[in-house]
Enzyme design. Sequence first.
Site, PDB file in Angstrom:
ATOM      1  CD  GLU A  80      -3.140  -0.862   2.116  1.00 38.24           C
ATOM      2  OE1 GLU A  80      -3.033   0.025   2.985  1.00 38.24           O
ATOM      3  OE2 GLU A  80      -4.157  -1.553   2.002  1.00 38.24           O
ATOM      4  CD  GLU A 130      -4.259  -5.622   3.914  1.00 38.09           C
ATOM      5  OE1 GLU A 130      -5.054  -4.763   4.349  1.00 38.09           O
ATOM      6  OE2 GLU A 130      -3.026  -5.519   3.995  1.00 38.09           O
TER       7      GLU A 130
HETATM    8  C1  BGP Z   1      -4.715  -1.774   5.185  1.00 32.83           C
HETATM    9  C2  BGP Z   1      -3.417  -2.199   5.803  1.00 32.83           C
HETATM   10  C3  BGP Z   1      -3.546  -3.156   6.929  1.00 32.83           C
HETATM   11  C4  BGP Z   1      -4.773  -2.977   7.793  1.00 32.83           C
HETATM   12  C5  BGP Z   1      -6.020  -2.696   6.979  1.00 32.83           C
HETATM   13  C6  BGP Z   1      -7.211  -2.278   7.771  1.00 32.83           C
HETATM   14  O1  BGP Z   1      -4.588  -0.466   4.775  1.00 32.83           O
HETATM   15  O2  BGP Z   1      -2.580  -2.797   4.839  1.00 32.83           O
HETATM   16  O3  BGP Z   1      -2.339  -3.127   7.632  1.00 32.83           O
HETATM   17  O4  BGP Z   1      -4.565  -2.156   8.845  1.00 32.83           O
HETATM   18  O5  BGP Z   1      -5.808  -1.727   6.006  1.00 32.83           O
HETATM   19  O6  BGP Z   1      -7.137  -0.920   8.043  1.00 32.83           O
HETATM   20  P1  BGP Z   1      -7.458  -0.286   9.434  1.00 32.83           P
HETATM   21  O7  BGP Z   1      -6.573  -0.979  10.387  1.00 32.83           O
HETATM   22  O8  BGP Z   1      -7.141   1.173   9.305  1.00 32.83           O
HETATM   23  O9  BGP Z   1      -8.891  -0.523   9.682  1.00 32.83           O
END
Ligand code: BGP
Length: 467
Positions: free
Chosen positions: A159, A374
């Site tokens: 990301e 993800e």
């Molecule tokens: C993505 C990241 C993860 C994770 C996920 C959920 O951006 O790669 O590491 O954190 O999002 O996001 P959040 O934790 O802000 O809800």
Amino acid sequence: MKKLPEDFIFGGATAAYQAEGATQSGGKGRVAWDTYLEENYWYTAEPASDFYNQYPVDLELSEKFGVKGIRISIAWSRIFPDGYGEVNEEGVQFYHNLFKECHKRNVEPFVTLHHFDTPEKLHSNGDFLNRENIDHFVDYAKYCFEEFKEVNYWTTFNEIGPIGDGQYLVGKFPPGIKYDFAKLFQSHHNMMVAHARALKLFKENGYKGEIGIVHALPTKYPYDPENEEDVRAAELEDIIHNKFILDATYLGKYSDKTMEGVNHILNVNGGKLEVTDEDMEILDAAKDLNDFLGINYYMSDWMRGFDGESEITHNSKGAKGGSKYQLKGVGQREFDIDVPRTDWDWMIYPQGLYDQIMRVKKDYPNYKKIYVTENGLGYKDEFKDNTVEDDARIDYVKKHFEAIADAIEDGVDIRGYFIWSLMDVFSWSNGYEKRYGLFYVDFETQERYPKKSAYWYKELSEKKVIE
Ligand code: BGP
């Protein structure tokens, strides 16, 4: 009823900093987040999910629940505590042990080199805005490619888009700078150069295995498709979050349309993007070398034209309706629309995943293959009778699987899905209450408890039928 291919990988995702804990042990060097969380948030990365010690438990559960792949990131500062120079053998051994356990449990590790956690020494020196750190990253990548020969799937960065957004627009990631578009695009660009260099090196040296990159690709729609200003706002937001980095990845250059948008944003907000001929040669040389694209997808956004000053309020505690996101010279996100949203104001829209995947196929036909690396639902889980009845999560994931099945049917090569997250981990800017896992983690005892979604996922992984 839709069906997924027989060899489709059902995986779970984690990230070193959010899972491991042990931030000050095993010889690990500090990262910028250590200090930043202490100073700005109500939690730290201790204990996280104590994955540093609990990984055999998580992998045993993975095997039991049909999870056949795991996204793991290597903490750069566990290998090089300062980001470069002396190697920390204890860290190296930890990852060898971890990968061995993965293979013992038949859970294929997909390994990311950088998941938001630049070593503090390099971060305080400008992070990726400092071009010297590109060299340090490539050296670190080379070390890992040569050392961890048991790894079959590599990802350079997780990301690049949200890193720039978090660090330089929203200011919720260290160093907490707001509304600085020049830094945002420079960070995107320099990280893409670092990716391209690592990729080129991987292929030139003939390391075994596959390598790709993971991009978060939120789909941007105009609030009113008939309104030119809304259309323009969606286009500009798409450039910031998606198009700029996708162009760099697969075109090996920035298209005229992309640069027109970038220049417009920088004219309005000030600042300059520095791009050298050498950078462009590197991007061009790497554009066909990606073996796969990882797509992280959680939400879409609806954009309105907007004529005012930048203002973003980050809803970090899950107080629904607490978000504001408007950017000078770009547009404003509209949250009040007929689409369900999470307590953190993330708009739930599975069609957005389908549309984004089809866009990649159409605009970047050299993508080769895709993993959804993800996707998942952040929720304030209610733990009762040693489990969580997370029907909302099952519904969310199921609908996104349907979008994936549709895209496969429409000719896209998608090989797997990694639910965020395998077990509960803490959220970077939202803490321990925003849970995503298949396995509930009691952060005090570090016990794991399979949620209802884990049983559902197991069945899906076995039957490959979305019911
Ligand atoms: C993505 C990241 C993860 C994770 C996920 C959920 O951006 O790669 O590491 O954190 O999002 O996001 P959040 O934790 O802000 O809800």
